[in-house]
Scaffold this motif. Structure first.
Motif, mmCIF file in Angstrom:
data_model
loop_
_atom_site.group_PDB
_atom_site.id
_atom_site.type_symbol
_atom_site.label_atom_id
_atom_site.label_comp_id
_atom_site.label_asym_id
_atom_site.label_seq_id
_atom_site.Cartn_x
_atom_site.Cartn_y
_atom_site.Cartn_z
ATOM 1 N N ILE A 1 -5.731 -3.967 -3.453
ATOM 2 C CA ILE A 1 -6.895 -3.733 -4.312
ATOM 3 C C ILE A 1 -6.972 -2.238 -4.599
ATOM 4 O O ILE A 1 -7.294 -1.434 -3.715
ATOM 5 N N VAL A 2 -6.636 -1.870 -5.824
ATOM 6 C CA VAL A 2 -6.562 -0.444 -6.190
ATOM 7 C C VAL A 2 -7.927 0.027 -6.690
ATOM 8 O O VAL A 2 -8.478 -0.532 -7.639
ATOM 9 N N ARG A 3 -8.438 1.068 -6.036
ATOM 10 C CA ARG A 3 -9.696 1.680 -6.440
ATOM 11 C C ARG A 3 -9.483 3.192 -6.621
ATOM 12 O O ARG A 3 -8.351 3.630 -6.778
ATOM 13 N N GLN A 4 -10.570 3.937 -6.570
ATOM 14 C CA GLN A 4 -10.488 5.343 -6.974
ATOM 15 C C GLN A 4 -10.064 6.320 -5.874
ATOM 16 O O GLN A 4 -10.012 7.518 -6.105
ATOM 17 N N SER A 5 -9.758 5.841 -4.677
ATOM 18 C CA SER A 5 -9.363 6.773 -3.615
ATOM 19 C C SER A 5 -7.892 7.140 -3.675
ATOM 20 O O SER A 5 -7.429 7.969 -2.888
ATOM 21 N N THR A 6 -7.141 6.546 -4.613
ATOM 22 C CA THR A 6 -5.729 6.905 -4.767
ATOM 23 C C THR A 6 -5.460 7.343 -6.198
ATOM 24 O O THR A 6 -6.031 6.796 -7.143
ATOM 25 N N GLY A 7 -4.602 8.335 -6.341
ATOM 26 C CA GLY A 7 -4.249 8.839 -7.654
ATOM 27 C C GLY A 7 -2.993 9.699 -7.561
ATOM 28 O O GLY A 7 -2.420 9.882 -6.478
ATOM 29 N N ALA B 1 0.833 -1.208 0.000
ATOM 30 C CA ALA B 1 0.000 0.000 0.000
ATOM 31 C C ALA B 1 0.868 1.259 0.000
ATOM 32 O O ALA B 1 0.582 2.228 -0.721
ATOM 33 N N THR B 2 1.938 1.252 0.785
ATOM 34 C CA THR B 2 2.821 2.427 0.848
ATOM 35 C C THR B 2 3.560 2.629 -0.470
ATOM 36 O O THR B 2 3.669 3.760 -0.978
ATOM 37 N N ARG B 3 4.073 1.545 -1.044
ATOM 38 C CA ARG B 3 4.762 1.646 -2.345
ATOM 39 C C ARG B 3 3.824 2.143 -3.423
ATOM 40 O O ARG B 3 4.222 2.920 -4.304
ATOM 41 N N HIS B 4 2.584 1.685 -3.396
ATOM 42 C CA HIS B 4 1.594 2.133 -4.381
ATOM 43 C C HIS B 4 1.449 3.644 -4.346
ATOM 44 O O HIS B 4 1.455 4.311 -5.398
ATOM 45 N N LEU B 5 1.369 4.220 -3.166
ATOM 46 C CA LEU B 5 1.227 5.671 -3.041
ATOM 47 C C LEU B 5 2.488 6.395 -3.500
ATOM 48 O O LEU B 5 2.413 7.434 -4.177
ATOM 49 N N ASP C 1 -7.917 13.857 -5.668
ATOM 50 C CA ASP C 1 -7.247 14.999 -6.298
ATOM 51 C C ASP C 1 -6.326 15.738 -5.327
ATOM 52 O O ASP C 1 -5.210 16.136 -5.701
ATOM 53 N N ASP C 2 -6.798 15.948 -4.098
ATOM 54 C CA ASP C 2 -5.986 16.644 -3.100
ATOM 55 C C ASP C 2 -5.253 15.674 -2.170
ATOM 56 O O ASP C 2 -4.109 15.911 -1.795
ATOM 57 N N VAL C 3 -5.935 14.616 -1.775
ATOM 58 C CA VAL C 3 -5.354 13.630 -0.846
ATOM 59 C C VAL C 3 -5.739 12.229 -1.302
ATOM 60 O O VAL C 3 -6.928 11.945 -1.519
ATOM 61 N N SER C 4 -4.740 11.365 -1.455
ATOM 62 C CA SER C 4 -4.984 9.945 -1.742
ATOM 63 C C SER C 4 -5.030 9.172 -0.431
ATOM 64 O O SER C 4 -4.247 9.440 0.487
ATOM 65 N N LEU D 1 2.779 6.472 -7.282
ATOM 66 C CA LEU D 1 1.889 7.440 -7.920
ATOM 67 C C LEU D 1 2.515 8.832 -7.977
ATOM 68 O O LEU D 1 1.998 9.720 -8.662
ATOM 69 N N GLY D 2 3.615 9.024 -7.231
ATOM 70 C CA GLY D 2 4.306 10.307 -7.276
ATOM 71 C C GLY D 2 4.243 11.117 -6.004
ATOM 72 O O GLY D 2 4.746 12.251 -5.971
ATOM 73 N N HIS D 3 3.678 10.576 -4.950
ATOM 74 C CA HIS D 3 3.613 11.307 -3.682
ATOM 75 C C HIS D 3 4.993 11.310 -3.024
ATOM 76 O O HIS D 3 5.694 10.287 -3.018
ATOM 77 N N ARG D 4 5.382 12.431 -2.463
ATOM 78 C CA ARG D 4 6.729 12.578 -1.892
ATOM 79 C C ARG D 4 6.882 11.772 -0.615
ATOM 80 O O ARG D 4 7.958 11.252 -0.322
ATOM 81 N N THR D 5 5.831 11.678 0.160
ATOM 82 C CA THR D 5 5.834 10.838 1.352
ATOM 83 C C THR D 5 4.399 10.443 1.659
ATOM 84 O O THR D 5 3.462 10.868 0.965
ATOM 85 N N VAL D 6 4.231 9.623 2.695
ATOM 86 C CA VAL D 6 2.914 9.092 3.047
ATOM 87 C C VAL D 6 2.733 9.225 4.547
ATOM 88 O O VAL D 6 3.592 8.787 5.329
#
Length: 345
Positions: A336-342, A181-185, A276-279, A188-193
């Motif tokens: 399971i990837v759905r629409q809450s992450t981008g 889950a962390t790698r997925h985020l 859009d603002d927060v995954s 996607l291009g997020h600098r940290t989680v």
């Protein structure tokens, strides 16, 4: 076969004995006993005929007599945590289903608190009921510490119970799921989680927290301060209110889906758009996860498979298999990837 052959012959009104089942099925009482106690030794068609007779007559074996004849009761004990949380409740159902499929009865003892003493006392009570073995759902540090004390004289298996030791363990690989889950985020291009962890005395929460931290460090990313929740939507909501005014927060991994539900609500109220603002990614894949707005990216656990593995380990011990230090069966989770992450906006 005449009607006189299917009437109960036992003493007392309505009493059905093994001989009645044997006569209706057209087999010997010994064959009926084998079907009920050692079904693998009986031809499938004979076994089905006997089981049909058992159902038709409503025969209930005398458990005390079975223990005397075979040394086994055909009943397993389960020690669980008295909770409505999705994970432990689903694990209990998975164990029950696996036992039922193997034609074992189940006696459940639910504890308000899984302390070392409570676990030991629960196993002693089950031992007094002549169960063949015990499965302990052990999500807490304290419950695992008590496992060594109950491992003498009765086959015992743990579910989610740390690294095993002398007690065989069946568990989902919590670390692998949280790392995915962390790698997925990050991918996607997020600098940290950011991470909302579960309670510090839960083993699963600890494994998920460590995976999150290790994954960020391995990627050379900042590791933000961890915040501990209590698995509830309320704690997710409170966490979300604290994050809502911080534009630097673009990705959050919560240690379970219920906390993600509260987090989503708080961010919606603050006008922060998801993703859009927060995954947001969760853990467990509760039935509601696919129907949230937006549908939640999460980590699924196959509780049925864990239950089957736990039963297999227990039957090995009941059958006399020697102890193996650190015996453990691990089930891989599924991201399971759905629409809450981008991608970050």
């Amino acid at each position: 076969m005449g009607d006189d052959l299917v009437k109960p012959t036992g003493r007392g009104s309505g009493t059905v004995v093994m001989a009645d089942v044997a006569r209706l099925a057209g087999v010997s009482p010994m064959t009926v006993s084998r079907v009920l106690n050692s079904p693998g030794r009986v031809a499938p068609e004979t076994r089905l005929r006997v089981l049909d007779a058992v159902r038709e007559l409503g025969y209930r074996p005398n458990s005390a007599a079975r223990v005397l004849a075979t040394g086994r009761s055909g009943v397993l004990g389960v020690v669980g945590f008295d909770t409505t949380l999705y994970g432990p409740a689903s694990m209990l159902f998975g164990i029950e289903q696996a036992a039922r499929d193997a034609e074992y009865g189940v006696t459940i003892t639910s504890l308000a608190a899984l302390t070392q003493r409570n676990v030991a006392e629960a196993v002693d009570r089950l031992r007094g009921q002549s169960v063949d073995g015990v499965i302990i759902i052990a999500p807490h540090v304290a419950s695992v510490e008590g496992l060594a004390d109950v491992s003498t004289g009765l086959p015992v298996v743990a579910v989610g119970g740390g690294d095993g030791g002398v007690i065989p363990v069946a568990a989902v690989d919590q670390y692998a799921g949280a790392a995915a889950a962390t790698r997925h985020l990050l991918d996607l291009g997020h600098r940290t989680v950011r991470h909302l962890a579960g309670p510090s005395d839960w083993l699963e929460a600890g494994a998920r927290r460590k995976a999150w931290e290790d994954t960020l460090r391995a990627a050379g990313r900042e590791v933000p301060p961890v915040v501990f929740g209590d698995w509830s939507p309320r704690s997710g909501y409170e966490f979300g209110k604290r994050l809502a005014d911080d534009p630097s927060v673009t990705a959050v991994f919560t240690a379970n889906d219920q906390m993600a539900v509260g987090l989503i609500r708080a961010l919606h109220e603050a006008g922060r758009r998801i993703p859009d603002d927060v995954s947001i990614a969760g853990f467990d894949d509760v039935p509601e996860a696919a129907y949230l707005s937006p549908p939640l990216t999460t980590v699924g656990q196959d509780f049925g498979q864990v239950g089957r593995h736990a039963l297999r380990l227990l039957l090995e011990r009941i059958g006399g298999a020697p102890r193996e230090e650190g015996r453990r069966i691990t089930v891989e989770p599924e991201l399971i990837v759905r629409q809450s992450t981008g991608r970050p906006g």
